[in-house]
Write an enzyme that holds these catalytic residues in place. Structure first.
Site, PDB file in Angstrom:
ATOM      1  N   LYS A   1       0.714  -0.985  -0.136  1.00 59.84           N
ATOM      2  CA  LYS A   1       0.212   0.172   0.124  1.00 59.84           C
ATOM      3  C   LYS A   1       0.600   1.487   0.196  1.00 59.84           C
ATOM      4  O   LYS A   1       0.494   2.353  -0.463  1.00 59.84           O
ATOM      5  CB  LYS A   1      -0.707   0.061   0.773  1.00 59.84           C
ATOM      6  CG  LYS A   1      -2.345  -1.359   1.424  1.00 59.84           C
ATOM      7  CD  LYS A   1      -2.125  -1.139   2.617  1.00 59.84           C
ATOM      8  CE  LYS A   1      -1.745  -2.497   3.353  1.00 59.84           C
ATOM      9  NZ  LYS A   1      -2.581  -2.244   4.923  1.00 59.84           N
ATOM     10  N   GLY A   2       2.532   1.005   0.064  1.00 61.55           N
ATOM     11  CA  GLY A   2       3.089   2.003   0.033  1.00 61.55           C
ATOM     12  C   GLY A   2       3.155   3.587  -0.768  1.00 61.55           C
ATOM     13  O   GLY A   2       3.483   4.379   0.072  1.00 61.55           O
TER      14      GLY A   2
ATOM     15  N   ASP B   1      15.587  -0.130   0.767  1.00 62.63           N
ATOM     16  CA  ASP B   1      15.664   0.206   1.968  1.00 62.63           C
ATOM     17  C   ASP B   1      16.848  -1.110   1.941  1.00 62.63           C
ATOM     18  O   ASP B   1      18.008  -0.415   1.041  1.00 62.63           O
ATOM     19  CB  ASP B   1      14.849  -0.037   3.140  1.00 62.63           C
ATOM     20  CG  ASP B   1      15.724  -0.768   4.124  1.00 62.63           C
ATOM     21  OD1 ASP B   1      15.700   0.617   4.870  1.00 62.63           O
ATOM     22  OD2 ASP B   1      15.058  -1.399   5.319  1.00 62.63           O
TER      23      ASP B   1
ATOM     24  N   LYS C   1      17.380   4.486   0.264  1.00 60.34           N
ATOM     25  CA  LYS C   1      18.130   4.822   1.740  1.00 60.34           C
ATOM     26  C   LYS C   1      19.502   3.884   1.599  1.00 60.34           C
ATOM     27  O   LYS C   1      19.253   1.951   1.486  1.00 60.34           O
ATOM     28  CB  LYS C   1      17.542   3.727   2.872  1.00 60.34           C
ATOM     29  CG  LYS C   1      16.321   4.485   4.157  1.00 60.34           C
ATOM     30  CD  LYS C   1      15.980   4.031   5.367  1.00 60.34           C
ATOM     31  CE  LYS C   1      14.936   4.044   5.753  1.00 60.34           C
ATOM     32  NZ  LYS C   1      14.409   3.142   6.593  1.00 60.34           N
TER      33      LYS C   1
HETATM   34  P1  IMP Z   1      13.283  -4.091   1.317  1.00 58.55           P
HETATM   35  O1  IMP Z   1      12.423  -5.292   0.191  1.00 58.55           O
HETATM   36  O2  IMP Z   1      13.979  -4.089   2.276  1.00 58.55           O
HETATM   37  O3  IMP Z   1      14.284  -2.958   0.266  1.00 58.55           O
HETATM   38  O4  IMP Z   1      12.260  -2.644   1.605  1.00 58.55           O
HETATM   39  C1  IMP Z   1      11.232  -1.857   1.449  1.00 58.55           C
HETATM   40  C2  IMP Z   1       9.445  -2.229   2.055  1.00 58.55           C
HETATM   41  O5  IMP Z   1      10.612  -1.676   3.252  1.00 58.55           O
HETATM   42  C3  IMP Z   1       8.892  -0.622   1.678  1.00 58.55           C
HETATM   43  O6  IMP Z   1       7.904  -0.847   0.596  1.00 58.55           O
HETATM   44  C4  IMP Z   1       8.087  -0.016   2.669  1.00 58.55           C
HETATM   45  O7  IMP Z   1       6.784  -0.756   2.801  1.00 58.55           O
HETATM   46  C5  IMP Z   1       9.305  -0.625   4.094  1.00 58.55           C
HETATM   47  N1  IMP Z   1       9.798   0.074   4.386  1.00 58.55           N
HETATM   48  C6  IMP Z   1      11.350   0.557   4.447  1.00 58.55           C
HETATM   49  N2  IMP Z   1      12.140   1.222   4.875  1.00 58.55           N
HETATM   50  C7  IMP Z   1      10.792   2.318   6.135  1.00 58.55           C
HETATM   51  C8  IMP Z   1      10.676   3.275   6.737  1.00 58.55           C
HETATM   52  O8  IMP Z   1      11.553   4.207   6.560  1.00 58.55           O
HETATM   53  N3  IMP Z   1       9.711   3.290   6.662  1.00 58.55           N
HETATM   54  C9  IMP Z   1       8.365   3.209   6.259  1.00 58.55           C
HETATM   55  N4  IMP Z   1       8.257   2.216   5.507  1.00 58.55           N
HETATM   56  C10 IMP Z   1       9.595   1.339   5.339  1.00 58.55           C
HETATM   57 MG    MG Z   2       6.239  -0.857   0.793  1.00 57.34          MG
END
Ligand code: IMP
Ligand code: MG
Length: 178
Positions: free
Chosen positions: A42-43, A102, A130
């Protein structure tokens, strides 16, 4: 300001400027291309809603739901498809729209997943990045803003499914986690 927010990182106006820059780049790159904009729910909902309105091209939109976070602030590393894209991606140019990258696990997984399904090209667009936290080897084509390793909420981003409706992006007070 919301009582759980320690500080505002990006105001509504700042976000609007970032989204405008991304929309202009995408509009140039996808001119005359038949593409699908795929948002990760949903982000991405606030971001994609604003972004798509600023791109003056013909394209379709779709959504996927994947899970990797179990309600906390750390990725679990596993990604599951909870809702798949509702149209064929075969031979299509795909632009994935994500709120934040992330570890990179989510986008890495989606890119491979849609490649196997026969997409012609797949590009990634994220509002926030990030880079310090990246573990997956992945190229992001459009990055709105690089941020340090802090947990942010608002403008679609949540903590435990809350704060997505804030019109700005802020850092949560540490007391909210504990
Ligand atoms: P990744 O798979 O580790 O790259 O994570 C990506 C997902 O983690 C994003 O779609 C977000 O839903 C969640 N996420 C990562 N960092 C944050 C943050 O600082 N705030 C809120 N959600 C985050
Ligand atoms: Mg997300």
């Amino acid at each position: 300001m919301h009582k759980d927010i320690e500080s505002v990182l990006f105001s509504e106006k700042e976000i609007e400027n970032i989204v405008n820059i991304l929309a202009n780049q995408i509009e140039k790159d996808y001119n005359n291309k038949d593409f699908i904009m795929v948002g990760l729910l949903k982000g991405s909902v606030a971001f994609m809603s604003d972004l798509m309105k600023k791109i003056n091209l013909d394209f379709s939109i779709d959504f996927m739901v994947v899970s990797s976070y179990g309600g906390g602030t750390q990725s679990t590393g596993r990604v599951n498809v909870l809702k798949d894209i509702s149209q064929s991606v075969e031979g299509k140019e795909i632009l994935i729209v994500e709120d934040i990258i992330d570890s990179g696990n989510t986008l890495n997984f989606i890119k491979k997943y849609l490649t196997v399904k026969g997409a012609k090209s797949i590009k990634l667009c994220t509002l926030f990045d990030k880079p310090d936290r990246r573990t997956a080897d992945i190229t992001v084509d459009y990055v709105g803003m690089k941020i340090p390793d802090v947990f942010i909420v608002g403008y679609g981003l949540d903590y435990d499914e809350k704060y997505r409706n804030l019109p700005y992006v802020g850092v949560l007070k540490p007391s909210v986690y504990s």
